[in-house]
Design a protein around this motif. Structure first.
Motif, PDB file in Angstrom:
ATOM      1  N   ARG A   1      -5.132   8.794 -18.491  1.00 11.10           N
ATOM      2  CA  ARG A   1      -6.147   9.668 -17.880  1.00 11.10           C
ATOM      3  C   ARG A   1      -7.472   9.584 -18.627  1.00 11.10           C
ATOM      4  O   ARG A   1      -8.550   9.580 -18.015  1.00 11.10           O
ATOM      5  CB  ARG A   1      -5.639  11.112 -17.841  1.00 11.10           C
ATOM      6  CG  ARG A   1      -4.480  11.316 -16.880  1.00 11.10           C
ATOM      7  CD  ARG A   1      -4.055  12.779 -16.831  1.00 11.10           C
ATOM      8  NE  ARG A   1      -2.942  13.002 -15.928  1.00 11.10           N
ATOM      9  CZ  ARG A   1      -3.054  13.216 -14.622  1.00 11.10           C
ATOM     10  NH1 ARG A   1      -4.264  13.244 -14.075  1.00 11.10           N
ATOM     11  NH2 ARG A   1      -1.987  13.415 -13.864  1.00 11.10           N
ATOM     12  N   ALA A   2      -7.409   9.501 -19.966  1.00  8.14           N
ATOM     13  CA  ALA A   2      -8.639   9.422 -20.755  1.00  8.14           C
ATOM     14  C   ALA A   2      -9.379   8.120 -20.490  1.00  8.14           C
ATOM     15  O   ALA A   2     -10.612   8.106 -20.352  1.00  8.14           O
ATOM     16  CB  ALA A   2      -8.306   9.552 -22.243  1.00  8.14           C
ATOM     17  N   VAL A   3      -8.650   7.003 -20.419  1.00  6.46           N
ATOM     18  CA  VAL A   3      -9.287   5.715 -20.138  1.00  6.46           C
ATOM     19  C   VAL A   3      -9.886   5.710 -18.734  1.00  6.46           C
ATOM     20  O   VAL A   3     -11.003   5.213 -18.519  1.00  6.46           O
ATOM     21  CB  VAL A   3      -8.269   4.564 -20.298  1.00  6.46           C
ATOM     22  CG1 VAL A   3      -8.846   3.255 -19.759  1.00  6.46           C
ATOM     23  CG2 VAL A   3      -7.887   4.397 -21.767  1.00  6.46           C
TER      24      VAL A   3
ATOM     25  N   ALA B   1      -3.590   3.442 -10.749  1.00  7.14           N
ATOM     26  CA  ALA B   1      -4.248   3.319  -9.442  1.00  7.14           C
ATOM     27  C   ALA B   1      -3.839   4.457  -8.514  1.00  7.14           C
ATOM     28  O   ALA B   1      -4.593   4.807  -7.602  1.00  7.14           O
ATOM     29  CB  ALA B   1      -3.901   1.972  -8.817  1.00  7.14           C
ATOM     30  N   ALA B   2      -2.663   5.051  -8.736  1.00  4.76           N
ATOM     31  CA  ALA B   2      -2.221   6.155  -7.892  1.00  4.76           C
ATOM     32  C   ALA B   2      -3.045   7.415  -8.135  1.00  4.76           C
ATOM     33  O   ALA B   2      -3.014   8.344  -7.319  1.00  4.76           O
ATOM     34  CB  ALA B   2      -0.743   6.439  -8.132  1.00  4.76           C
ATOM     35  N   LEU B   3      -3.768   7.471  -9.251  1.00  4.76           N
ATOM     36  CA  LEU B   3      -4.612   8.626  -9.563  1.00  4.76           C
ATOM     37  C   LEU B   3      -6.052   8.420  -9.131  1.00  4.76           C
ATOM     38  O   LEU B   3      -6.885   9.316  -9.292  1.00  4.76           O
ATOM     39  CB  LEU B   3      -4.580   8.903 -11.081  1.00  4.76           C
ATOM     40  CG  LEU B   3      -3.205   9.077 -11.722  1.00  4.76           C
ATOM     41  CD1 LEU B   3      -3.359   9.270 -13.226  1.00  4.76           C
ATOM     42  CD2 LEU B   3      -2.476  10.257 -11.096  1.00  4.76           C
ATOM     43  N   ASP B   4      -6.348   7.263  -8.606  1.00  3.78           N
ATOM     44  CA  ASP B   4      -7.734   6.879  -8.310  1.00  3.78           C
ATOM     45  C   ASP B   4      -8.000   6.982  -6.812  1.00  3.78           C
ATOM     46  O   ASP B   4      -7.293   6.362  -6.013  1.00  3.78           O
ATOM     47  CB  ASP B   4      -7.973   5.444  -8.788  1.00  3.78           C
ATOM     48  CG  ASP B   4      -9.334   4.911  -8.373  1.00  3.78           C
ATOM     49  OD1 ASP B   4     -10.343   5.560  -8.699  1.00  3.78           O
ATOM     50  OD2 ASP B   4      -9.372   3.861  -7.716  1.00  3.78           O
TER      51      ASP B   4
ATOM     52  N   ALA C   1       0.830  -1.211   0.000  1.00  2.17           N
ATOM     53  CA  ALA C   1       0.000   0.000   0.000  1.00  2.17           C
ATOM     54  C   ALA C   1       0.861   1.257   0.000  1.00  2.17           C
ATOM     55  O   ALA C   1       0.573   2.232  -0.711  1.00  2.17           O
ATOM     56  CB  ALA C   1      -0.939  -0.008   1.209  1.00  2.17           C
ATOM     57  N   ASN C   2       1.945   1.253   0.764  1.00  3.40           N
ATOM     58  CA  ASN C   2       2.832   2.410   0.808  1.00  3.40           C
ATOM     59  C   ASN C   2       3.563   2.621  -0.513  1.00  3.40           C
ATOM     60  O   ASN C   2       3.836   3.762  -0.910  1.00  3.40           O
ATOM     61  CB  ASN C   2       3.844   2.245   1.949  1.00  3.40           C
ATOM     62  CG  ASN C   2       3.197   2.343   3.314  1.00  3.40           C
ATOM     63  OD1 ASN C   2       2.123   2.923   3.465  1.00  3.40           O
ATOM     64  ND2 ASN C   2       3.834   1.757   4.321  1.00  3.40           N
ATOM     65  N   GLU C   3       3.906   1.517  -1.186  1.00  2.00           N
ATOM     66  CA  GLU C   3       4.535   1.630  -2.507  1.00  2.00           C
ATOM     67  C   GLU C   3       3.618   2.352  -3.490  1.00  2.00           C
ATOM     68  O   GLU C   3       4.056   3.216  -4.255  1.00  2.00           O
ATOM     69  CB  GLU C   3       4.858   0.234  -3.039  1.00  2.00           C
ATOM     70  CG  GLU C   3       6.053  -0.419  -2.397  1.00  2.00           C
ATOM     71  CD  GLU C   3       7.344  -0.040  -3.090  1.00  2.00           C
ATOM     72  OE1 GLU C   3       7.509  -0.361  -4.287  1.00  2.00           O
ATOM     73  OE2 GLU C   3       8.190   0.588  -2.439  1.00  2.00           O
ATOM     74  N   LEU C   4       2.331   2.005  -3.467  1.00  2.00           N
ATOM     75  CA  LEU C   4       1.382   2.662  -4.364  1.00  2.00           C
ATOM     76  C   LEU C   4       1.122   4.098  -3.915  1.00  2.00           C
ATOM     77  O   LEU C   4       1.033   5.015  -4.751  1.00  2.00           O
ATOM     78  CB  LEU C   4       0.070   1.872  -4.401  1.00  2.00           C
ATOM     79  CG  LEU C   4      -1.014   2.397  -5.350  1.00  2.00           C
ATOM     80  CD1 LEU C   4      -0.500   2.463  -6.785  1.00  2.00           C
ATOM     81  CD2 LEU C   4      -2.264   1.525  -5.270  1.00  2.00           C
ATOM     82  N   ALA C   5       1.020   4.315  -2.615  1.00  2.00           N
ATOM     83  CA  ALA C   5       0.766   5.661  -2.104  1.00  2.00           C
ATOM     84  C   ALA C   5       1.889   6.625  -2.473  1.00  2.00           C
ATOM     85  O   ALA C   5       1.654   7.816  -2.713  1.00  2.00           O
ATOM     86  CB  ALA C   5       0.588   5.613  -0.590  1.00  2.00           C
ATOM     87  N   ALA C   6       3.125   6.107  -2.539  1.00  2.00           N
ATOM     88  CA  ALA C   6       4.260   6.957  -2.873  1.00  2.00           C
ATOM     89  C   ALA C   6       4.159   7.528  -4.278  1.00  2.00           C
ATOM     90  O   ALA C   6       4.776   8.561  -4.582  1.00  2.00           O
ATOM     91  CB  ALA C   6       5.565   6.170  -2.716  1.00  2.00           C
ATOM     92  N   ALA C   7       3.392   6.864  -5.153  1.00  2.00           N
ATOM     93  CA  ALA C   7       3.239   7.339  -6.531  1.00  2.00           C
ATOM     94  C   ALA C   7       2.049   8.275  -6.695  1.00  2.00           C
ATOM     95  O   ALA C   7       1.846   8.836  -7.778  1.00  2.00           O
ATOM     96  CB  ALA C   7       3.067   6.147  -7.475  1.00  2.00           C
ATOM     97  N   ALA C   8       1.247   8.455  -5.638  1.00  4.17           N
ATOM     98  CA  ALA C   8       0.043   9.281  -5.736  1.00  4.17           C
ATOM     99  C   ALA C   8       0.402  10.765  -5.688  1.00  4.17           C
ATOM    100  O   ALA C   8       1.202  11.187  -4.851  1.00  4.17           O
ATOM    101  CB  ALA C   8      -0.923   8.932  -4.609  1.00  4.17           C
ATOM    102  N   PRO C   9      -0.176  11.581  -6.577  1.00  2.00           N
ATOM    103  CA  PRO C   9       0.078  13.023  -6.525  1.00  2.00           C
ATOM    104  C   PRO C   9      -0.614  13.658  -5.323  1.00  2.00           C
ATOM    105  O   PRO C   9      -1.506  13.057  -4.714  1.00  2.00           O
ATOM    106  CB  PRO C   9      -0.506  13.523  -7.845  1.00  2.00           C
ATOM    107  CG  PRO C   9      -1.536  12.510  -8.221  1.00  2.00           C
ATOM    108  CD  PRO C   9      -1.052  11.202  -7.686  1.00  2.00           C
TER     109      PRO C   9
END
Length: 471
Positions: free
Chosen positions: A264-266, A296-299, A153-161
């Motif tokens: 982003r479009a998809v 997933a980091a944008l969601d 979870a932290n690995e994915l969170a690190a990529a979130a803006p």
């Protein structure tokens, strides 16, 4: 009889056993040591092999004797033909990527990296440490070990803006490899008889999981820059599908990575249709010229179901993956996994976590990227020089494979057979298409063993192409 290898002793004793009557006493270990000039360990290994083969039997305190063999009639399994019926198309046989080839063959068909590319020492040490913990004797939670879930979870969170609510450890579910995760996702979120969009070509394992779940696949054409967002929009509108399975980064088999705008479009299309995007981030740590940008980091509203595996970059023996999902979707997937597999071995989870949290993990990934670059470039150059008819439209920025187009009209199956007869194993491209192939393709894995033989592989491919074309 000066050769003392176990194999030689087994071979010679098998010949002796074939001529000996049942119940004959096998020479003692001491006698065999003298005759073959072998040590006790070598002779004991040979005897264990013969016992395992059922050729001899040991009677403690008496000796070892040739076993009596019984003549058995051939088994008749004909009745199973009617009981089983016709096999499903994709489950009728193993993938060509799983087939065994001759030991001296050049293996470009596999989907796994060579052993020397993996952190073998770290894996062995991690397994030894895990075996000494309570994980060796207790069951793990159904959703997985909390520490490993938190790491993913932290690995994915690190990529979130900034401003995007990132995934929490509770949203993560540990699975025994990505295949089981895909099966649960498709069963829990799509369901039998319902449509799901999928890139074409796409990962054959996802198609297999969908077929087993009874999901109806709707192909969406994809290329070096991913699918056309307009085509994804049309497919959702026409079919009412509730999910889209895709590999936006270093896709298997094509190696394609979606541009930021496509992703982003998809994602916006998925949101408009109230659907899920199943993002398979299989090659997260296999970047060469670029890193990974998980959608997933944008969601932050649960539209993306994220899947990531450690099998390809840690060890095939540590089949550990994660599914990250939110809301009721997560609960349904957890319930499906628990019903099918109960839980994942705590020892395997502990070892995987140990490896990826070691100080040397980042250095290993940097080294891996460099080695993959050298192998990829060598195979690309070898094809250009020795097999120019084999066209690689786009050199992938990561992953393990080249997706190669053959001349129109090529008999791909015949080419694969001819190449294997010449000592080269390759994978026919049809397995990666959910419908009819759009052309003749093969997938070539550049992460296998013996990269120095890539020029030889390209020459064999050229000869096989010429042979099957002229035929």
């Amino acid at each position: 009889m000066s050769q003392s290898s176990t194999e030689r002793i087994v071979a010679d004793l098998r010949a002796w056993i074939a001529a000996a009557p049942p119940g004959a006493r096998v020479p003692s270990n001491r006698a065999l040591m003298h005759e073959f000039g072998a040590g006790p360990v070598t002779v004991q290994k040979a005897m264990r092999q013969l016992i395992a083969l059922g050729l001899v039997e040991s009677r403690p305190g008496i000796g070892t004797f040739v076993r009596a063999t019984r003549a058995v009639r051939p088994a008749d399994y004909g009745w199973q033909t009617a009981a089983l019926g016709a096999p499903p198309s994709r489950t009728a046989a193993l993938s060509a990527t799983h087939r065994q080839v001759a030991p001296d063959a050049i293996a470009l068909h596999s989907g796994y990296p060579a052993r020397e590319l993996l952190p073998e020492r770290a894996v062995r040490q991690a397994l030894a440490r895990a075996a000494r913990t309570d994980a060796a004797m207790t069951r793990s939670p159904a959703a997985g070990v909390p520490e490993l879930r938190a790491w993913f979870a932290n690995e994915l969170a690190a990529a979130a803006p900034a401003g995007v609510a990132h995934a929490a450890p509770r949203d993560a579910l540990i699975t025994a490899g990505s295949q089981g995760g895909l099966s649960s996702i498709f069963r829990a979120l799509v369901g039998a008889g319902r449509p799901m969009l999928i890139e074409s070509p796409s990962y054959w394992g996802a198609m297999l999981a969908a077929e087993q779940a009874g999901v109806v696949l709707v192909p969406v054409p994809t290329g070096p820059a991913g699918p056309d967002p307009a085509a994804v929009e049309r497919a959702f509108a026409e079919t009412g599908a509730r999910a889209f399975y895709a590999q936006p980064n270093f896709a298997n088999p094509t190696g394609a990575s979606w541009p930021v705008e496509t992703g982003r479009a998809v994602l916006e299309t998925v949101r408009r249709h109230g659907a899920f995007l199943v993002e398979d981030d299989w090659a997260h740590d296999l970047g060469i010229d670029a890193g990974v940008r998980p959608l997933a980091a944008l969601d932050d509203d649960g539209h993306v179901i994220y899947l990531r595996s450690l099998t390809k970059n840690v060890s095939p023996a540590l089949r550990v993956a994660v599914v990250i999902a939110r809301g009721p979707a997560r609960d349904r997937i957890v319930a499906d996994r628990a019903a099918e597999a109960m839980y994942v071995s705590g020892v395997v989870q502990a070892a995987a976590l140990d490896v990826v949290t070691q100080p040397g993990w980042a250095a290993h990934l940097r080294s891996l990227g460099g080695q993959l670059r050298a192998r990829r470039d060598l195979l690309v150059q070898s094809l250009r020089e020795h097999a120019p008819e084999v066209h690689v439209e786009a050199v992938p920025a990561g992953g393990l494979n080249l997706w190669a187009r053959l001349p129109d009209g090529t008999d791909v199956d015949g080419l694969v057979r001819d190449a294997e007869a010449r000592g080269l194993a390759i994978a026919p491209g049809r397995e990666w298409f959910p419908a009819e192939p759009s052309g003749p393709f093969v997938r070539l894995n550049y992460s296998g063993a013996e990269p120095e033989r890539f020029p030889e592989a390209a020459r064999i491919l050229a000869r096989s192409l010429a042979a099957t074309t002229s035929a």
